[in-house]
Design a protein around this motif. Structure first.
Motif, mmCIF file in Angstrom:
data_model
loop_
_atom_site.group_PDB
_atom_site.id
_atom_site.type_symbol
_atom_site.label_atom_id
_atom_site.label_comp_id
_atom_site.label_asym_id
_atom_site.label_seq_id
_atom_site.Cartn_x
_atom_site.Cartn_y
_atom_site.Cartn_z
ATOM 1 N N ALA A 108 0.823 -1.213 0.000
ATOM 2 C CA ALA A 108 0.000 0.000 0.000
ATOM 3 C C ALA A 108 0.856 1.261 0.000
ATOM 4 O O ALA A 108 1.850 1.338 0.719
ATOM 5 C CB ALA A 108 -0.923 -0.002 1.216
ATOM 6 N N PRO A 109 0.488 2.254 -0.810
ATOM 7 C CA PRO A 109 1.210 3.525 -0.771
ATOM 8 C C PRO A 109 0.991 4.225 0.567
ATOM 9 O O PRO A 109 -0.055 4.058 1.196
ATOM 10 C CB PRO A 109 0.578 4.335 -1.904
ATOM 11 C CG PRO A 109 -0.764 3.731 -2.117
ATOM 12 C CD PRO A 109 -0.637 2.270 -1.749
ATOM 13 N N VAL A 110 1.996 4.993 0.995
ATOM 14 C CA VAL A 110 1.922 5.709 2.270
ATOM 15 C C VAL A 110 1.937 7.219 1.999
ATOM 16 O O VAL A 110 2.851 7.728 1.345
ATOM 17 C CB VAL A 110 3.118 5.350 3.188
ATOM 18 C CG1 VAL A 110 3.016 6.109 4.518
ATOM 19 C CG2 VAL A 110 3.169 3.841 3.433
ATOM 20 N N ILE A 111 0.902 7.902 2.455
ATOM 21 C CA ILE A 111 0.911 9.369 2.436
ATOM 22 C C ILE A 111 1.530 9.819 3.748
ATOM 23 O O ILE A 111 0.989 9.551 4.818
ATOM 24 C CB ILE A 111 -0.516 9.936 2.296
ATOM 25 C CG1 ILE A 111 -1.130 9.527 0.954
ATOM 26 C CG2 ILE A 111 -0.506 11.456 2.438
ATOM 27 C CD1 ILE A 111 -2.565 10.011 0.746
ATOM 28 N N THR A 112 2.683 10.470 3.653
ATOM 29 C CA THR A 112 3.389 10.893 4.859
ATOM 30 C C THR A 112 3.178 12.379 5.092
ATOM 31 O O THR A 112 3.418 13.187 4.193
ATOM 32 C CB THR A 112 4.893 10.599 4.729
ATOM 33 O OG1 THR A 112 5.063 9.205 4.446
ATOM 34 C CG2 THR A 112 5.629 10.926 6.033
ATOM 35 N N ILE A 113 2.696 12.718 6.276
ATOM 36 C CA ILE A 113 2.466 14.127 6.593
ATOM 37 C C ILE A 113 3.420 14.563 7.696
ATOM 38 O O ILE A 113 3.972 13.722 8.416
ATOM 39 C CB ILE A 113 0.994 14.384 7.006
ATOM 40 C CG1 ILE A 113 0.607 13.562 8.237
ATOM 41 C CG2 ILE A 113 0.056 14.064 5.855
ATOM 42 C CD1 ILE A 113 -0.836 13.742 8.682
ATOM 43 N N ALA A 114 3.630 15.862 7.812
ATOM 44 C CA ALA A 114 4.507 16.401 8.852
ATOM 45 C C ALA A 114 3.898 16.125 10.221
ATOM 46 O O ALA A 114 2.684 16.203 10.398
ATOM 47 C CB ALA A 114 4.704 17.901 8.648
ATOM 48 N N ALA A 115 4.744 15.760 11.187
ATOM 49 C CA ALA A 115 4.261 15.427 12.531
ATOM 50 C C ALA A 115 3.967 16.693 13.321
ATOM 51 O O ALA A 115 4.456 17.777 12.993
ATOM 52 C CB ALA A 115 5.305 14.582 13.256
ATOM 53 N N GLY A 116 3.145 16.549 14.349
ATOM 54 C CA GLY A 116 2.936 17.657 15.281
ATOM 55 C C GLY A 116 1.601 18.345 15.101
ATOM 56 O O GLY A 116 1.130 18.547 13.984
ATOM 57 N N GLU A 117 1.015 18.711 16.236
ATOM 58 C CA GLU A 117 -0.296 19.362 16.246
ATOM 59 C C GLU A 117 -0.320 20.605 15.358
ATOM 60 O O GLU A 117 -1.344 20.918 14.746
ATOM 61 C CB GLU A 117 -0.656 19.739 17.695
ATOM 62 C CG GLU A 117 -1.977 20.432 17.904
ATOM 63 C CD GLU A 117 -3.201 19.526 17.801
ATOM 64 O OE1 GLU A 117 -3.056 18.289 17.868
ATOM 65 O OE2 GLU A 117 -4.308 20.066 17.632
ATOM 66 N N GLU A 118 0.816 21.304 15.256
ATOM 67 C CA GLU A 118 0.827 22.543 14.469
ATOM 68 C C GLU A 118 0.612 22.261 12.982
ATOM 69 O O GLU A 118 0.325 23.174 12.209
ATOM 70 C CB GLU A 118 2.129 23.330 14.702
ATOM 71 C CG GLU A 118 3.400 22.680 14.177
ATOM 72 C CD GLU A 118 3.997 21.644 15.141
ATOM 73 O OE1 GLU A 118 3.274 21.149 16.031
ATOM 74 O OE2 GLU A 118 5.194 21.328 15.000
ATOM 75 N N ASN A 119 0.734 21.003 12.589
ATOM 76 C CA ASN A 119 0.473 20.642 11.195
ATOM 77 C C ASN A 119 -0.914 20.036 10.981
ATOM 78 O O ASN A 119 -1.243 19.593 9.890
ATOM 79 C CB ASN A 119 1.548 19.670 10.695
ATOM 80 C CG ASN A 119 2.902 20.346 10.630
ATOM 81 O OD1 ASN A 119 3.056 21.381 9.983
ATOM 82 N ND2 ASN A 119 3.877 19.786 11.347
#
Lengths: 352, 352
Positions: free
Chosen positions: B51-62
């Motif tokens: 499965a492809p992985v959509i990686t997002i920036a960590a942290g509540e501010e993101n």
């Protein structure tokens, strides 16, 4: 999931009566720059007299994330809570975007739709589909959220241009084809020079909405029976996406009229839909809607848009087709070659 | 509206078994940059291997609109349809934002949550609340959308820092206070140096989630009984909004611990909650969470945030309060003066 609908040309009174029966704190109106000026002052609602109006830019090209963020921001600034109530006053762009904004603000506040265009009255404002265009695709993001109530009238139709009337009429034609040959034939005898803001026409709208509601109530979240309402729309959405890509958006209702022609050919090809009805439809559409210009160089783009359609499973092209008026086959799988043939025939019938 | 939850430290097997029972086309993983690296490769799921992985920036501010738009765009580019399935692997930021993205993409695709933080396991990943922060306010937009399933484990807790464990533990403390004096007392004897990735601790998580589910099932859309879960949160959300305004975000779980202290004082003041339990709580919180620093100059800001809280009706401040552990009074109306008094006492108890 049955949605309250009132058919009434005394919109202000109807609104006041509906609002009196719904628990809510403050009211916020969402309108576009046209309806804020032309319609909101004419509503004649006591309850709305003091309500703030969030005015958004008109036009499908503004049914986007920027406008949505602007509405969310203004709802916050107005101190709206999840117990406040939004009243959307406008065409499908306003009811789609305003409904989505309300359904997601603080995880969901209620909204009431007062459609002012014919297209919104017979389609967008009922059934609970909300959303915005995104990344070049129509209604790419949104939610199913039923309005608390919809107040349908014909009294604002005098603010519409003839093309706007025709756009809504195309959805009525679709509903008629899903219903019966009799209604289909009746609608082919339209007189677009007549007045539409009449109680007689409101009756015809009510009949049309009832056909839509019949499918929506069986399948509110669009997993099966409701796909019938997709008639004409697989091609219509692809035409609209292509037009958007060209930087020259077309009206959804017109796209539906053209899409009906292409897909009715597929109905004829795959389900023996009567050719006489196909020709009658094509003649009506060409004479009232002219044609959306495509060449075979556009086919690959169009096919790509169709396989990205929300209704598509596994990248297939799916259409709702008819064997006769009133007899629908949902989710027919269409091969790219059949679709290209349908686009060829569409161009022939539309004299392109 | 009952949500499927599996408690299992063999997460890959559990995922494969759940996915085998859900009709779907393709799978897309959403993870943040930490869980994509540390957890996804450890899942051991056969179904997810390709499965492809959509990686997002960590942290509540993101947890914001930009990240949401990025996820929508990537779902589109990956050819996701409404029959695809999202698997959220991460903390509450990922399950909140990923859940909202899935629930709105093409008007709603399904999603499965695999919480990796303690906070997400005991709170964010169950109960159907999704959303993002907007305009400086926490979870200002979102929807209620139940995950198709949630797989809760303790096996990834070894990737967490002690502060992250403590953050989740604060929600467990809240659940315990809603449940019984016995569980409350038990949880005050925490040893944050012990291992948490055990089956024994998974049992404690299960007990905690069951308390939450008890309230969610009575009131999935948060109109009444579920407000009990707001215990500590009116103050917590205001602290978080203030911290965000200062440009120094604080962890939600810590805010809950501090909010519990302030609101438990209100429980004592208005519902005679035992002072011995209030002091025991304050001692535990101060020694394990230290304090969020406020002065009386911050009170007006804090009160303003509270009246903008999603739970607020008519601009009132509402709290869930306790007469004793296990006996909750939802939606107590708090005057600004009482709230200021509670903030005074909070500062005293926290040695500020």
């Amino acid at each position: 999931m049955t949605q309250g609908i009132t058919y009434n040309n005394r919109v202000g009174e109807a609104l006041d009566s509906v609002l009196a029966g719904i628990d809510h704190t403050r009211l916020v109106v969402i309108a576009d720059e046209n309806t804020a000026q032309l319609v909101v002052p004419r509503l004649g609602s006591t309850a709305l007299a003091q309500a703030p109006v969030i005015t958004i830019a008109a036009g499908e090209e503004n049914k986007n994330l920027d406008t949505l963020a602007q509405v969310w921001r203004q709802l916050g600034e107005l101190g709206a809570t999840r117990n406040s109530m939004v009243v959307n006053v406008g065409g499908g762009m306003v009811t789609d975007l305003g409904g989505f904004a309300a359904a997601t603000f603080k995880r969901g506040m209620g909204f009431i739709n007062c459609p002012t265009s014919l297209l919104a009255a017979v389609d967008a404002s009922v059934g609970g589909k909300t959303g915005i265009d995104f990344n070049g695709l129509k209604n790419e993001v949104g939610v199913f959220a039923m309005p608390r109530h919809t107040i349908i009238s014909s009294c604002f139709l005098d603010t519409l241009s003839t093309p706007e009337i025709k756009a809504g009429y195309a959805e009525m034609l679709k509903h008629a084809m899903l219903h019966s040959h009799e209604l289909f034939t009746q609608l082919l005898h339209a007189d677009f020079d007549a007045a539409f803001n009449t109680l007689e026409f409101l009756k015809l709208i009510e009949q049309s909405v009832a056909i839509k509601q019949h499918f929506v109530e069986q399948d509110p979240h669009d997993n099966g029976a409701r796909h019938a309402l997709n008639l004409g729309h697989t091609v219509a959405h692809a035409f609209e996406s292509l037009a958007l890509k060209r930087g020259k958006p077309i009206h959804h209702g017109y796209a539906v009229a053209w899409g009906l022609v292409a897909e009715t050919y597929l109905s004829h090809k795959l389900f023996s839909f009567p050719s006489a009805d196909l020709y009658a439809l094509a003649t009506f559409v060409l004479s009232n809607y002219r044609a959306f210009h495509i060449t075979c160089d556009d086919y690959d783009d169009l096919i790509a848009f169709m396989t990205h359609d929300k209704k598509s499973r596994n990248g297939e092209i799916n259409c709702a087709l008819l064997s006769i008026c009133g007899q629908v086959h949902c989710d027919a799988t269409i091969s790219p070659n059949h679709m290209k043939e349908a686009l060829d025939i569409y161009r022939d019938l539309m004299h392109i």
